[in-house]
Design a protein around this motif. Structure first.
Motif, PDB file in Angstrom:
ATOM      1  N   TRP A 153       0.833  -1.205   0.000  1.00 26.63           N
ATOM      2  CA  TRP A 153       0.000   0.000   0.000  1.00 26.63           C
ATOM      3  C   TRP A 153       0.870   1.257   0.000  1.00 26.63           C
ATOM      4  O   TRP A 153       0.623   2.192  -0.753  1.00 26.63           O
ATOM      5  CB  TRP A 153      -0.927  -0.006   1.219  1.00 26.63           C
ATOM      6  CG  TRP A 153      -1.732   1.256   1.328  1.00 26.63           C
ATOM      7  CD1 TRP A 153      -1.421   2.371   2.043  1.00 26.63           C
ATOM      8  CD2 TRP A 153      -2.957   1.541   0.676  1.00 26.63           C
ATOM      9  NE1 TRP A 153      -2.381   3.335   1.890  1.00 26.63           N
ATOM     10  CE2 TRP A 153      -3.339   2.843   1.041  1.00 26.63           C
ATOM     11  CE3 TRP A 153      -3.779   0.818  -0.194  1.00 26.63           C
ATOM     12  CZ2 TRP A 153      -4.505   3.445   0.583  1.00 26.63           C
ATOM     13  CZ3 TRP A 153      -4.939   1.424  -0.650  1.00 26.63           C
ATOM     14  CH2 TRP A 153      -5.293   2.721  -0.265  1.00 26.63           C
ATOM     15  N   THR A 154       1.877   1.271   0.841  1.00 29.77           N
ATOM     16  CA  THR A 154       2.772   2.432   0.928  1.00 29.77           C
ATOM     17  C   THR A 154       3.487   2.667  -0.394  1.00 29.77           C
ATOM     18  O   THR A 154       3.602   3.810  -0.858  1.00 29.77           O
ATOM     19  CB  THR A 154       3.791   2.225   2.071  1.00 29.77           C
ATOM     20  OG1 THR A 154       3.062   2.058   3.304  1.00 29.77           O
ATOM     21  CG2 THR A 154       4.735   3.395   2.202  1.00 29.77           C
ATOM     22  N   ALA A 155       3.953   1.593  -1.023  1.00 27.03           N
ATOM     23  CA  ALA A 155       4.638   1.718  -2.319  1.00 27.03           C
ATOM     24  C   ALA A 155       3.679   2.236  -3.390  1.00 27.03           C
ATOM     25  O   ALA A 155       4.043   3.100  -4.203  1.00 27.03           O
ATOM     26  CB  ALA A 155       5.227   0.377  -2.734  1.00 27.03           C
ATOM     27  N   LEU A 156       2.447   1.743  -3.395  1.00 29.79           N
ATOM     28  CA  LEU A 156       1.452   2.189  -4.374  1.00 29.79           C
ATOM     29  C   LEU A 156       1.087   3.652  -4.133  1.00 29.79           C
ATOM     30  O   LEU A 156       0.926   4.428  -5.088  1.00 29.79           O
ATOM     31  CB  LEU A 156       0.210   1.299  -4.315  1.00 29.79           C
ATOM     32  CG  LEU A 156      -0.791   1.441  -5.453  1.00 29.79           C
ATOM     33  CD1 LEU A 156      -0.161   1.033  -6.791  1.00 29.79           C
ATOM     34  CD2 LEU A 156      -2.029   0.594  -5.174  1.00 29.79           C
ATOM     35  N   ALA A 157       0.983   4.036  -2.862  1.00 26.10           N
ATOM     36  CA  ALA A 157       0.636   5.419  -2.520  1.00 26.10           C
ATOM     37  C   ALA A 157       1.740   6.403  -2.910  1.00 26.10           C
ATOM     38  O   ALA A 157       1.463   7.603  -3.042  1.00 26.10           O
ATOM     39  CB  ALA A 157       0.325   5.525  -1.026  1.00 26.10           C
ATOM     40  N   LYS A 158       2.944   5.935  -3.105  1.00 28.35           N
ATOM     41  CA  LYS A 158       4.021   6.803  -3.600  1.00 28.35           C
ATOM     42  C   LYS A 158       3.879   7.046  -5.106  1.00 28.35           C
ATOM     43  O   LYS A 158       4.388   8.032  -5.626  1.00 28.35           O
ATOM     44  CB  LYS A 158       5.385   6.196  -3.286  1.00 28.35           C
ATOM     45  CG  LYS A 158       5.732   6.255  -1.813  1.00 28.35           C
ATOM     46  CD  LYS A 158       7.069   5.623  -1.532  1.00 28.35           C
ATOM     47  CE  LYS A 158       7.356   5.661  -0.037  1.00 28.35           C
ATOM     48  NZ  LYS A 158       8.583   4.939   0.318  1.00 28.35           N
ATOM     49  N   LEU A 159       3.193   6.141  -5.787  1.00 30.38           N
ATOM     50  CA  LEU A 159       2.979   6.283  -7.229  1.00 30.38           C
ATOM     51  C   LEU A 159       1.692   7.027  -7.554  1.00 30.38           C
ATOM     52  O   LEU A 159       1.623   7.747  -8.556  1.00 30.38           O
ATOM     53  CB  LEU A 159       2.891   4.905  -7.899  1.00 30.38           C
ATOM     54  CG  LEU A 159       4.080   3.973  -7.824  1.00 30.38           C
ATOM     55  CD1 LEU A 159       3.758   2.659  -8.525  1.00 30.38           C
ATOM     56  CD2 LEU A 159       5.310   4.627  -8.429  1.00 30.38           C
ATOM     57  N   TYR A 160       0.670   6.813  -6.739  1.00 30.29           N
ATOM     58  CA  TYR A 160      -0.674   7.258  -7.083  1.00 30.29           C
ATOM     59  C   TYR A 160      -1.294   8.125  -5.999  1.00 30.29           C
ATOM     60  O   TYR A 160      -1.034   7.933  -4.810  1.00 30.29           O
ATOM     61  CB  TYR A 160      -1.597   6.047  -7.266  1.00 30.29           C
ATOM     62  CG  TYR A 160      -1.339   5.204  -8.489  1.00 30.29           C
ATOM     63  CD1 TYR A 160      -0.728   5.712  -9.632  1.00 30.29           C
ATOM     64  CD2 TYR A 160      -1.743   3.879  -8.509  1.00 30.29           C
ATOM     65  CE1 TYR A 160      -0.525   4.932 -10.746  1.00 30.29           C
ATOM     66  CE2 TYR A 160      -1.558   3.087  -9.626  1.00 30.29           C
ATOM     67  CZ  TYR A 160      -0.943   3.618 -10.745  1.00 30.29           C
ATOM     68  OH  TYR A 160      -0.761   2.840 -11.855  1.00 30.29           O
ATOM     69  N   ASN A 161      -2.181   9.028  -6.425  1.00 26.05           N
ATOM     70  CA  ASN A 161      -2.986   9.790  -5.473  1.00 26.05           C
ATOM     71  C   ASN A 161      -4.213   8.953  -5.081  1.00 26.05           C
ATOM     72  O   ASN A 161      -4.380   7.828  -5.558  1.00 26.05           O
ATOM     73  CB  ASN A 161      -3.374  11.158  -6.058  1.00 26.05           C
ATOM     74  CG  ASN A 161      -4.232  11.048  -7.310  1.00 26.05           C
ATOM     75  OD1 ASN A 161      -5.047  10.134  -7.449  1.00 26.05           O
ATOM     76  ND2 ASN A 161      -4.050  11.982  -8.233  1.00 26.05           N
ATOM     77  N   ARG A 162      -5.063   9.501  -4.245  1.00 22.91           N
ATOM     78  CA  ARG A 162      -6.220   8.735  -3.748  1.00 22.91           C
ATOM     79  C   ARG A 162      -7.128   8.250  -4.872  1.00 22.91           C
ATOM     80  O   ARG A 162      -7.552   7.100  -4.893  1.00 22.91           O
ATOM     81  CB  ARG A 162      -7.040   9.569  -2.777  1.00 22.91           C
ATOM     82  CG  ARG A 162      -6.393   9.739  -1.441  1.00 22.91           C
ATOM     83  CD  ARG A 162      -7.259  10.561  -0.526  1.00 22.91           C
ATOM     84  NE  ARG A 162      -6.582  10.735   0.754  1.00 22.91           N
ATOM     85  CZ  ARG A 162      -7.112  11.387   1.761  1.00 22.91           C
ATOM     86  NH1 ARG A 162      -8.310  11.932   1.649  1.00 22.91           N
ATOM     87  NH2 ARG A 162      -6.456  11.497   2.890  1.00 22.91           N
TER      88      ARG A 162
END
Length: 193
Positions: A153-162
């Protein structure tokens, strides 16, 4: 979770007859028949079997089509990122229909055969970018566990906004549901290869 743990069986049984045969004008009605014909022209096939089957539920098809089209052509994820997710879902679910359609589309969106092979191999495969590794890992977790680890989740949140994270989940879920629908209905492939 490694790619090898999620690899589907190597051999598939011979195709079984369609449970709901692709319909024509009578089964689809005039609107869905025109949409199915246009779709077939778009993919350069005699029939777009997915449309010729789903279009037999006339109102559901008309409701699903804009949603699906938005995710595929106009969403907040890059078209290349969307194809990484779709290819991985198709691989995890051994959905030859999805893979046949999206191998072609992914090539047109910059994912060559070597990159596609790496996507199928899994997140630890050589040839994937750091971004693609995150997407493959997130897709694996979403599809297999129906969740996502804190690390992923943390890695994905670095790529994408909400909004993009919501769309990632919706895209993976849409193609997982399509894979199940196509397998259950035994929708025939559109191309002989």
């Amino acid at each position: 979770m490694t790619g090898s743990e999620l690899t589907p069986p190597e051999s598939s049984p011979a195709p079984m007859p369609a449970r709901i045969p692709p319909g024509g004008f009578r089964e689809l009605g005039p609107v869905n028949w025109v949409i199915a014909k246009a779709g077939a022209r778009g993919i350069r096939a005699p029939k777009f079997h997915l449309f010729n089957v789903l279009g037999q539920h006339r109102l559901l098809f008309l409701a699903w089509l804009p949603f699906s089209g938005y995710l595929l052509y106009a969403g907040k994820l890059s078209r290349q990122d969307a194809e990484v997710v779709i290819l991985r879902v198709g691989h995890l679910r051994a959905s030859e229909y999805e893979l046949q359609q999206h191998r072609r589309l992914a090539r047109s969106r910059g994912l060559d055969a070597a990159t596609q092979a790496a996507i199928f191999e899994g997140p630890d495969a050589d040839g994937l970018t750091a971004r693609q590794r995150v997407l493959v890992t997130a897709t694996d977790e979403f599809v297999i566990t129906r969740s996502m680890s804190t690390e992923t989740w943390t890695a994905l949140a670095k790529l994408y906004n909400r909004a993009q994270i919501i769309e990632f989940c919706t895209l993976a879920g849409q193609y997982d549901a399509l894979a199940a629908t196509m397998a259950t209905l035994r929708i025939p492939l559109d191309f002989p290869d």
